[in-house]
Each structure stands twice: as structure tokens, then as C-alpha cells.
Design a protein around this motif. Structure first.
Motif, short mmCIF file in Angstrom:
data_model
loop_
_atom_site.label_atom_id
_atom_site.label_comp_id
_atom_site.label_asym_id
_atom_site.label_seq_id
_atom_site.Cartn_x
_atom_site.Cartn_y
_atom_site.Cartn_z
N TRP A 141 0.81 -1.22 0.00
CA TRP A 141 0.00 0.00 0.00
C TRP A 141 0.85 1.27 0.00
O TRP A 141 0.38 2.34 -0.38
N ASN A 142 2.10 1.17 0.43
CA ASN A 142 2.97 2.34 0.45
C ASN A 142 3.32 2.82 -0.95
O ASN A 142 3.79 3.95 -1.12
N LEU A 143 3.10 1.99 -1.95
CA LEU A 143 3.34 2.38 -3.35
C LEU A 143 2.01 2.65 -4.06
O LEU A 143 1.84 2.33 -5.24
N ARG A 144 1.11 3.25 -3.35
CA ARG A 144 -0.26 3.40 -3.83
C ARG A 144 -0.35 4.09 -5.18
O ARG A 144 -1.03 3.62 -6.10
N THR A 145 0.32 5.21 -5.35
CA THR A 145 0.23 5.96 -6.61
C THR A 145 0.78 5.14 -7.75
O THR A 145 0.15 5.02 -8.83
N GLU A 146 1.96 4.56 -7.55
CA GLU A 146 2.59 3.76 -8.60
C GLU A 146 1.73 2.56 -8.99
O GLU A 146 1.50 2.30 -10.19
N ILE A 147 1.22 1.83 -8.01
CA ILE A 147 0.49 0.60 -8.30
C ILE A 147 -0.92 0.91 -8.83
O ILE A 147 -1.42 0.20 -9.70
N SER A 148 -1.53 1.98 -8.36
CA SER A 148 -2.84 2.35 -8.91
C SER A 148 -2.73 2.63 -10.40
O SER A 148 -3.63 2.27 -11.18
N ALA A 149 -1.64 3.25 -10.82
CA ALA A 149 -1.44 3.50 -12.25
C ALA A 149 -1.20 2.20 -13.00
O ALA A 149 -1.74 1.99 -14.10
N GLN A 150 -0.41 1.30 -12.40
CA GLN A 150 -0.15 0.01 -13.05
C GLN A 150 -1.42 -0.81 -13.22
O GLN A 150 -1.55 -1.57 -14.18
N LEU A 151 -2.35 -0.67 -12.27
CA LEU A 151 -3.57 -1.48 -12.27
C LEU A 151 -4.78 -0.72 -12.79
O LEU A 151 -5.92 -1.14 -12.57
N GLU A 152 -4.56 0.34 -13.49
CA GLU A 152 -5.67 1.12 -14.05
C GLU A 152 -6.59 0.24 -14.91
O GLU A 152 -7.81 0.43 -14.94
N TYR A 153 -6.02 -0.76 -15.58
CA TYR A 153 -6.80 -1.61 -16.49
C TYR A 153 -7.85 -2.45 -15.75
O TYR A 153 -8.79 -2.96 -16.37
N VAL A 154 -7.71 -2.62 -14.46
CA VAL A 154 -8.69 -3.41 -13.69
C VAL A 154 -10.09 -2.80 -13.80
O VAL A 154 -11.10 -3.51 -13.73
N ARG A 155 -10.15 -1.50 -14.02
CA ARG A 155 -11.44 -0.83 -14.15
C ARG A 155 -12.18 -1.26 -15.41
O ARG A 155 -13.41 -1.09 -15.51
N ASP A 156 -11.45 -1.81 -16.39
CA ASP A 156 -12.07 -2.17 -17.68
C ASP A 156 -13.20 -3.16 -17.50
O ASP A 156 -14.16 -3.17 -18.28
N TRP A 157 -13.11 -4.06 -16.54
CA TRP A 157 -14.18 -5.04 -16.32
C TRP A 157 -14.95 -4.77 -15.01
O TRP A 157 -15.66 -5.63 -14.50
N GLY A 158 -14.75 -3.57 -14.46
CA GLY A 158 -15.46 -3.22 -13.23
C GLY A 158 -14.79 -3.69 -11.97
O GLY A 158 -15.40 -3.65 -10.89
N GLY A 159 -13.54 -4.14 -12.07
CA GLY A 159 -12.80 -4.55 -10.89
C GLY A 159 -12.44 -3.35 -10.02
O GLY A 159 -12.39 -2.21 -10.49
N ARG A 160 -12.19 -3.60 -8.75
CA ARG A 160 -11.89 -2.52 -7.81
C ARG A 160 -10.66 -2.85 -6.99
O ARG A 160 -10.42 -4.02 -6.64
N LEU A 161 -9.89 -1.82 -6.69
CA LEU A 161 -8.70 -1.98 -5.85
C LEU A 161 -9.09 -1.82 -4.39
O LEU A 161 -9.96 -1.01 -4.04
N VAL A 162 -8.41 -2.58 -3.54
CA VAL A 162 -8.67 -2.55 -2.10
C VAL A 162 -7.36 -2.27 -1.39
O VAL A 162 -6.35 -2.94 -1.64
N PHE A 163 -7.37 -1.29 -0.49
CA PHE A 163 -6.20 -0.96 0.31
C PHE A 163 -6.53 -1.25 1.78
O PHE A 163 -7.53 -0.75 2.30
#
Length: 429
Positions: free
Chosen positions: A398-420
């Protein structure tokens, strides 16, 4: 022969994997220690399992942080030797692009602050895979890494970063200085918590630095750990957890004096300590006084002020387990991103296993096909997430939130959600 306070476990080679267990504070020697938080017993956080090890038992060690009533150092008993952990290591700093950028910015700032140039010499202790010193090399400044892990040290040499394989002690510090000269700058980032002999290590730093040189140390700040409930950064590799006050005392015990401090954002909230040899160091800056005042206001300059953290930790566990249980009941799929050491503390403390978290992924190929220690959750390459399209991705680093949120932007394509999970459970829209 082992004394009554000694404990040792021997591997197949007969080499002891443990050091002396003592009830005394490793900084001041006091035997008056109080519980800060007890996370139970877990395996070492970086001992990932191969598939053929899944039917074998794992050794676990207590993860019980105590606070010294005399000097206030928060610490765990040194149950595992640094040699057992770091001779071959699973963590490569360069897999975090944001951390490499942080290192580059540090080098640029240090060059300006200290006036480093072609005639200067920079040493980094625990230099890992050359993530920081590669930027020193590119500036044409002579440098040397001191790295105990053979595998990551070799990766540094492949980058063109001169590296010696050694654990720092007063003796090895003197040997390195005799062969290569003393340094204008000695950097020790994210290692000051990793050594059980804090006084000996500090003396080693002193041996490496010139009479008028500087030592720069980055280490996680206990103030932020407490404020943001960052209990997952507690693991056996971290022998102590510092406020500026306790870091100041540790430096003084090894012949260094804290002169300046910066609060920085790495690892969820860290401090950068600037120190010099005690005989030449000037008075502390106003920044030191300011951070000390913040710590005192938070209660961390008293033993009593450390109370209440364990209750906050249990609330984080309860919320995460409730989310995972509800997701399973509703037929939702949950996987994780990352396999950091901190993630293994979280998973083990919460008792999360593959029935609640199908797998995790990691950018480090070293971990692919392995399993998390204790919880035995399989680790895959990141591409697995796009193939499976899970409903939720639990972000463990979670400490790399900005970096990893950008890497996982594609998860939104199918309605997936990130959890911290930390500092409090957050399911992103």
C-alpha cells in the motif's frame, strides 16, 4: 554451550539460524520492557516456499514488539540472524520504479547539499541491487556498495556499481576504509532497523565516513507507523522501530551526532537522518526540534504514550477479514497484488489463506511459482490478473499506492476494484 537465555535452531548444515535471546534492551541494557504490540508467531517474511516445500513444516518465531522503559526503543528480540535472512535475499529495490526515482532525487539533492564532485567518494551500506548508486556512477562520482546479499550484490555489479559482499561492523567498516578510503557521504537507507547490533553497526558507519563527512540514514518513522496503524511493517527483519529521539540516542551510542532530519514519504512515512562524527558535529537544526516536538505531542516520548496501538491493529484485522468473508459469501473473487514482506505480516496476523485470497502477483520473477510463507498463497506473474479479471485486487504494498494504482488502471475495464487495507480498509470506486 547455550546459556539459559539462549535459543538456537540448526539447519541441515548445522549452522545456527538464531542469535541470543535476551530480555534486555539492545540499546541501553535495561531489562524493563513493556509490550507495544504482539502479532503472534509467523515465519520469516521473505522465506517464500517452493512447490516441493508445501508439505514440509515451517518454523515460526514470535513477533512481539516491546518498548524499553528507560530509552524508549521499540524492539523485537533478535531471534533470527541477519546472515540467515540476508545472505540470499528475495527483495530487489529496482522493481519499484517510484523508489528508484526517489533514490535518484536523493542523489541529486546530496550532490547539491554536500558539494559532491569528481573527487568525492560515496559509500552506500545495504546497497541492494544498485538502485541508488547507479545514479552516483552516472554522475562520474567514485562510489562503493557494501551489500551482504550475494544475489542482489551481483545484480548491482551487472549495473556497473562496484560492490563488496559484507555485513557492516566496526571491523568491516575499518577494512573497507583502509582499502578504499573514507567517504564524504555514507548512505544507509532502509537498513538501520535491520541490524540487531545497533551500536556496532553505528560504529561501522563512523569508521566509513571522513572526519568532516556526512552519514545519511533513511528509516521508517515510528510516529507514522502509530498514526496510520502500519503494523504490517513489523517483521523479523526489523529489529527496532525508531522515533527521532531513539534514533538520536542510537547514533550517540556509536559516536555519531544527529544534526538534521527530514520527514519523507517512503515506506508510508520515514525520516532521513543527517549525522556527523560527534567530535565535529554542530548543534541540531530547528527541524530536529520540530520533529521531536511532534513525537512528544503524540505521546511517544513516554512509555504510556505507546498504549492503544494493539487495539487499533485488531480493528484493521477485523475489517479486512469481514470484507473477505463477505466477498466469498457473495461469490466475488479476490486476488492480491504484490508479495512484499509487509504483506506476509498482514496475511499471517489476519489468518488469510487461499480460501479467502486466491493468489497474489508480483513483478519480481524470483517469486513466481512460489508461495507466501505461513499462509501459502501462490504467487504468479502480474499478467494473471488480466487473464482472470477478478472482482477485487487487494494491494499489499500500500505504500506504493500511486505507482500501483497507475499500473492497475486496467482493472477498471471489467469493473474490478482496488482494495487498500491500511491505514483503514478502503475499497476504491
Amino acid at each position: 554451550m547455550l546459556a539459559p537465555t539462549d535459543t538456537a535452531i540448526f539447519g541441515e548444515t548445522g549452522e545456527s539460524q538464531l542469535v541470543q535471546v535476551s530480555s534486555a534492551c539492545r540499546l541501553c541494557g535495561s531489562t524493563e520492557l513493556q509490550t507495544f504490540v504482539d502479532l503472534g508467531a509467523t515465519p520469516p517474511c521473505e522465506l517464500f516456499l517452493a512447490a516441493d516445500e508445501l508439505d514440509a513444516p515451517e518454523v515460526t518465531y514470535p513477533l512481539h514488539v516491546r518498548v524499553c522503559e528507560r530509552c524508549l526503543l521499540a524492539q523485537v528480540p533478535p531471534l533470527i540472524t541477519p546472515e540467515a535472512t540476508f545472505s540470499e535475499y528475495a527483495y530487489f529495490s529496482s522493481f519499484s520504479t517510484s523508489y528508484v526515482a526517489h533514490a535518484e532525487a536523493f542523489v541529486a539533492g546530496a550532490v547539491e547539499r554536500l558539494g559532491l564532485g569528481p573527487d568525492s567518494f560515496v559509500v552506500e551500506v545495504a546497497s541492494n541491487d544498485g538502485y541508488l548508486l547507479q545514479h552516483v556512477v552516472r554522475r562520474g562520482i567514485r562510489c562503493l556498495g557494501v551489500e551482504p546479499s550475494v544475489n542482489v550484490g551481483e545484480a548491482a555489479r551487472e549495473k556497473g556499481v562496484p560492490t563488496v559482499t559484507a555485513f557492516l561492523s566496526p571491523e568491516t567498516g575499518a577494512e573497507v576504509a583502509a582499502e578504499h578510503g573514507r567517504a564524504d557521504l555514507v548512505s544507509a537507507n532502509n537498513v538501520y532497523a535491520h541490524i540487531p547490533d545497533v551500536v556496532g553497526f553505528t560504529r561501522g558507519l563512523r569508521e566509513l565516513v571522513k572526519d568532516d563527512g556526512w552519514v545519511s540514514i533513511e528509516v521508517q518513522h515510528l510516529l507514522t507507523l502509530v498514526e496510520l496503524t502500519q503494523f504490517d511493517t513489523i517483521y523479523h527483519e526489523h529489529f527496532q522501530y525508531y522515533t527521532v529521539l531513539t534514533a538520536q540516542r542510537a547514533l550517540e551510542a556509536g559516536g555519531l551526532t544527529l544534526v538534521d532530519v527530514e520527514r519523507i514519504g517512503t515506506h508510508g512515512g520515514s525520516i532521513r537522518l543527517w549525522a556527523q562524527r560527534s567530535e565535529i558535529a554542530g548543534p541540531p537544526t530547528a527541524a530536529v526540534a520540530a520533529v521531536l516536538a511532534e513525537e512528544a505531542a503524540a505521546g511517544l516520548h513516554t512509555v504510556e504514550g505507546h498504549a492503544g496501538f494493539a487495539e487499533k491493529v485488531s480493528r484493521v484485522r477485523d475489517d479486512l477479514l469481514r470484507f473477505l468473508l463477505d466477498a466469498r459469501r457473495d461469490g466475488r473473487t479476490v486476488v492480491a497484488y504484490g508479495a512484499p514482506g509487509k504483506g506476509n505480516t498482514l496475511l499471517n496476523y489476519c489468518g488469510i489463506r487461499p480460501d479467502l485470497l486466491a493468489y497474489t502477483v508480483d513483478r519480481n520473477p524470483y517469486k513466481h511459482g512460489r508461495f507466501t510463507p505461513g499462509t501459502r498463497i501462490p504467487i504468479h506473474a502480474p499478467e494473471r490478473i488480466a487473464e482472470d479479471r477478478p472482482d477485487y485486487v487487494l494491494v499489499l504494498p500500500w505504500n506504493l499506492r500511486t505507482e500501483i494504482s497507475a499500473q492497475l488502471e486496467y482493472v477498471r475495464d471489467w469493473g474490478g476494484r482496488l482494495v487498500f487495507p491500511i491505514p483503514a480498509l478502503e475499497v476504491m470506486d
